[in-house]
Write an enzyme that holds these catalytic residues in place. Structure first.
Site, mmCIF file in Angstrom:
data_model
loop_
_atom_site.group_PDB
_atom_site.id
_atom_site.type_symbol
_atom_site.label_atom_id
_atom_site.label_comp_id
_atom_site.label_asym_id
_atom_site.label_seq_id
_atom_site.Cartn_x
_atom_site.Cartn_y
_atom_site.Cartn_z
ATOM 1 C CG HIS A 54 -1.948 -0.995 1.253
ATOM 2 N ND1 HIS A 54 -3.179 -0.951 2.210
ATOM 3 C CD2 HIS A 54 -2.111 -2.068 0.483
ATOM 4 C CE1 HIS A 54 -3.863 -2.055 1.768
ATOM 5 N NE2 HIS A 54 -3.191 -2.682 0.811
ATOM 6 C CD GLU A 56 -1.872 4.701 3.199
ATOM 7 O OE1 GLU A 56 -2.735 5.138 3.181
ATOM 8 O OE2 GLU A 56 -1.529 3.532 2.354
ATOM 9 C CB CYS A 84 -6.404 -0.054 5.277
ATOM 10 S SG CYS A 84 -4.623 -0.889 4.988
ATOM 11 C CB CYS A 87 -1.816 1.829 5.911
ATOM 12 S SG CYS A 87 -1.620 1.057 4.262
#
Length: 157
Positions: A54, A56, A84, A87
């Site tokens: 992801h 991040e 999420c 993250c």
């Protein structure tokens, strides 16, 4: 010095460019320390076949490599979307001092990126979760922790 809005615009532009280039999902992240961009990241889940890639997490990995540190005190995350659960945990583990986001988890869900089921799974008792979990070798479970406590050259984190 750039403002919070400028850093957020950069995260949003990274996310848009990631989509229009065909490289990945609509997420971008920027990590800033002392008014300076330390690292950026975009979602590369499908490009790298890595479900943890992801924006991040990619940015955190890059920032840690850039700074030669495993934690990021004094840093702030600017991300195009509310993080999420994975993250968010990574941001906390990295010891950052703040998170700014633009789109909400609801906005992401409306675009097909719904992580509500993860929040629901975390609230469930272990035995009630969708993916079965079972404890094995409980009598050996603390072996590595005992070794850690005895290891005098450890680096606590």
């Amino acid at each position: 010095m750039q403002s919070n809005s400028e850093f957020m615009k950069q995260a949003i532009e990274l996310a848009k460019e990631n989509v229009t280039s065909g490289r990945g999902g609509p997420f971008g992240a920027v990590i800033v320390r002392d008014g300076k961009v330390i690292a950026t990241g975009v979602n590369t889940v499908t490009a790298t076949n890595d479900p943890t890639a992801h924006a991040e997490v990619v940015a955190i990995r890059s920032a840690c490599k850039e700074l030669g540190e495993f934690s990021l005190p004094g840093c702030v995350m600017y991300t195009s979307c509310e993080p999420c659960p994975m993250c968010l945990a990574a941001i906390y583990w990295s010891r950052m001092e703040g998170i700014f986001y633009s789109a909400t988890a609801g906005d992401a869900a409306a675009a097909g990126f719904d992580d509500a089921f993860l929040y629901e799974e975390l609230r469930k008792e272990i035995g009630a979760r969708t993916i079965p979990e079972e404890r094995l070798l409980a009598e050996r479970g603390n072996d590595s922790f005992d070794a850690w406590r005895r290891y005098t050259a450890r680096v606590d984190y």
